[in-house]
Design an enzyme around this catalytic site. Structure first.
Site, PDB file in Angstrom:
ATOM      1  N   ASP A 192       0.812  -1.216   0.000  1.00  0.00           N
ATOM      2  CA  ASP A 192       0.000   0.000   0.000  1.00  0.00           C
ATOM      3  C   ASP A 192       0.848   1.271   0.000  1.00  0.00           C
ATOM      4  O   ASP A 192       2.014   1.259   0.389  1.00  0.00           O
ATOM      5  CB  ASP A 192      -0.874   0.043   1.264  1.00  0.00           C
ATOM      6  CG  ASP A 192      -2.018  -0.947   1.204  1.00  0.00           C
ATOM      7  OD1 ASP A 192      -2.012  -1.828   0.322  1.00  0.00           O
ATOM      8  OD2 ASP A 192      -2.909  -0.836   2.063  1.00  0.00           O
ATOM      9  N   HIS A 248       3.580  -2.321   3.172  1.00  0.00           N
ATOM     10  CA  HIS A 248       3.652  -0.957   2.622  1.00  0.00           C
ATOM     11  C   HIS A 248       5.002  -0.764   1.937  1.00  0.00           C
ATOM     12  O   HIS A 248       6.033  -0.904   2.589  1.00  0.00           O
ATOM     13  CB  HIS A 248       3.491   0.071   3.739  1.00  0.00           C
ATOM     14  CG  HIS A 248       2.171  -0.012   4.449  1.00  0.00           C
ATOM     15  ND1 HIS A 248       1.913  -0.932   5.431  1.00  0.00           N
ATOM     16  CD2 HIS A 248       1.043   0.704   4.280  1.00  0.00           C
ATOM     17  CE1 HIS A 248       0.662  -0.782   5.845  1.00  0.00           C
ATOM     18  NE2 HIS A 248       0.111   0.204   5.170  1.00  0.00           N
TER      19      HIS A 248
END
Ligand code: NI
Length: 517
Positions: free
Chosen positions: A329, A473
């Site tokens: 992400d 992430h």
């Protein structure tokens, strides 16, 4: 509010608010007065400040990040506290970058103090940015902050100007001649936006040398007009904005102000600055958009798009294989190109949930990820808590991001992941309306918190099982370092790595998935 794991059964406990869109120019427009003064009390029509700024012509220039080769991002995030701050790192201009970091730092400490003082444990801090002026003489960066403490959302905006010739930061008054500044002061003080006496102290405070909590920002529109925004930081307020016509502004500007205005009206691409940077950062350098279009076929910094290096060489049947999907992400960012190389080397498919703001900043990098065969999903434009936005604002966040991904890669995403995993019925509905399936996760590595490759690997391996969707992430170098080992260990345990679409098969827009059933 503790560790946020999406719970498929419980509705989101967060309140639905008509919050703001932290979208650069959009905030200025959203906070604009809607009343036009019937009579100009100050004379010359050319100098009239318009308060009905509803057209894009009067918005501050919003320029592509590709005008600044080598631009990267500094992202601070705290997924459990709903904090996401992104500021640009402008190569070779450390003072400007430092000021932007300082704004983020002061917003963060102010927010934490206010949240603690309020006794409310629910809040959100979102800081996004856009370039509003770029030339060999001046660079302007607009920073838009939206912060919520409990149910109260406050918006503010700042514009930081850098004088490329004198190598100094420009304060708002530096953009004007002494006479121009006093004219501007008069205009703002009489408050042409019909905000009434209540606004006058605000304007006086903003114009003083020690503005305290009040912020004054000056940006220029593509038509040469100026947009002056005053953010009071009073809980619940939005920036108060005055738009000044090009004819009036021209006579008020100092030489530095004229350079800043020209950088917005006729932006120029900057030359690549040779600075010692990390390998991963260097690989993210984005060529000017025009050049990039011509060189689309072969980009030296991009991982090759050869067929044999594509992430997913053949289809996998997850009814038979023990499939797991790795998801990344908040990118694309400074470490994404390095991650793509590592995943390609391991022939490991993955899915990237990208922020539209970052896709617009790094379209070439986004294209590289797509061409290498990775799946790209939508992670909103500026990473707000979508449950605080109206349904139309959520739709705007999602559709703007899908459009950015489509522009960069030629394909519109079919999957979305709400920032922080925060969703409610309105978010679900908006996702369905823009044709996106909601993808959450069942394995949270908390990589943003640990920042330790070994811990990330250990946590992912401990929680993963057949059908898992693993949250990571790619804005953290430690996560990128963790990936090759994680891939090896998952495979040792008999898992097959797939994209989210391969894991879930066909899905219905608006449906939610935490793992494969
Ligand atoms: Ni996120």
């Amino acid at each position: 509010m503790g560790r946020l794991l999406p719970n498929p059964l419980a509705p989101s406990g967060r309140r639905q608010l008509g919050g703001v869109l932290a979208l650069g120019a959009a905030v200025l427009l959203a906070g604009a007065c809607t009343q036009t003064h019937p009579v100009d009390p100050l004379g010359s029509p050319a100098a009239v400040a318009s308060c009905s700024a509803t057209t894009s012509l009067t918005a501050p220039a919003d320029l592509p990040a590709s005008l600044v080769p080598g631009l990267t991002l500094d992202v601070k995030s705290d997924e459990t506290s709903f904090i996401h701050l992104a500021t640009p790192v402008i190569p070779g201009v450390t003072v400007l970058t430092g000021r932007l970091r300082a704004i983020a730092g002061s917003d963060l400490s102010g927010y934490r103090q206010d949240l603690a003082a309020s006794g409310d444990d629910i809040g959100e801090l979102n800081l996004s940015w856009n370039l509003t002026g770029v030339s060999l003489r001046a660079i302007g960066v607009q920073v838009t902050t939206s912060r919520s403490v409990g149910a109260v959302t406050t918006g503010s905006t700042q514009v930081v100007w850098w004088d490329q010739v004198d190598h100094r930061l420009l304060e708002p008054q530096d953009l004007f001649t002494a006479q121009g500044w006093s004219e501007l002061t008069a205009r703002l003080t009489v408050d042409l936006c019909a905000g009434g006496p209540a606004r006058t102290p605000l304007v006086t405070q903003a114009l003083s040398r020690q503005p305290g909590q009040t912020r004054l920002a000056v940006a220029f529109a593509a038509d040469g007009g100026a947009v002056v925004a005053i953010s009071s930081m009073t809980p619940g307020s939005e920036p108060f904005k005055v738009v000044l016509g090009a004819a009036a502004v021209r006579g008020w500007l100092s030489a530095a102000g004229q350079a800043a205005s020209a950088a917005s009206v006729q932006p120029q691409s900057l030359p690549l600055v040779a600075t010692p940077v990390q390998r991963s950062t260097q690989a993210d350098r984005v060529a000017p958009r025009r050049a990039a279009t011509k060189e689309r076929v072969s980009k030296p910094a991009s991982p090759p798009a050869r067929k044999e290096s594509r992430a997913q060489p053949k289809a996998v049947d997850c009814r038979k294989a023990r499939c797991v999907a790795l998801t990344f992400d908040d990118g694309p960012g400074p470490y994404t190109a390095d991650l793509v190389r590592r995943l390609q080397k391991a022939h490991a498919p993955a899915t990237f949930f990208m922020m539209g703001e970052h896709v617009d900043a790094f379209p070439d990098l986004t294209r590289t990820v797509a061409r290498a065969g990775f799946e790209i999903g939508n992670h909103s434009y500026s990473h707000p808590d979508l449950t605080r936005l109206s349904e139309s604002e959520v739709q705007h966040q999602l559709s703007r991001t899908s459009a950015a991904i489509q522009r960069a890669t030629g394909r519109s995403p079919t999957l979305m992941r709400p920032p922080y995993g925060a969703r409610n019925a309105e978010v679900d509905k908006a996702a369905a309306q823009v044709g996106l399936t909601e993808v959450l996760w069942d394995v949270d590595t908390l990589d943003w918190k640990h920042r330790n490759a070994k811990v990330v690997q250990k946590d992912a391996l401990a929680d993963a099982h057949r059908g898992s969707i693993v949250l990571l992430h790619d804005i953290h170098p430690t996560t990128v370092q963790a990936v090759p080992g994680l891939v090896i260990e998952l495979r040792k345990r008999g898992y097959t790595l797939v994209t989210v679409s391969e894991l879930l098969g066909s899905t219905r827009p608006g449906s939610r998935h935490f793992r494969a059933d």
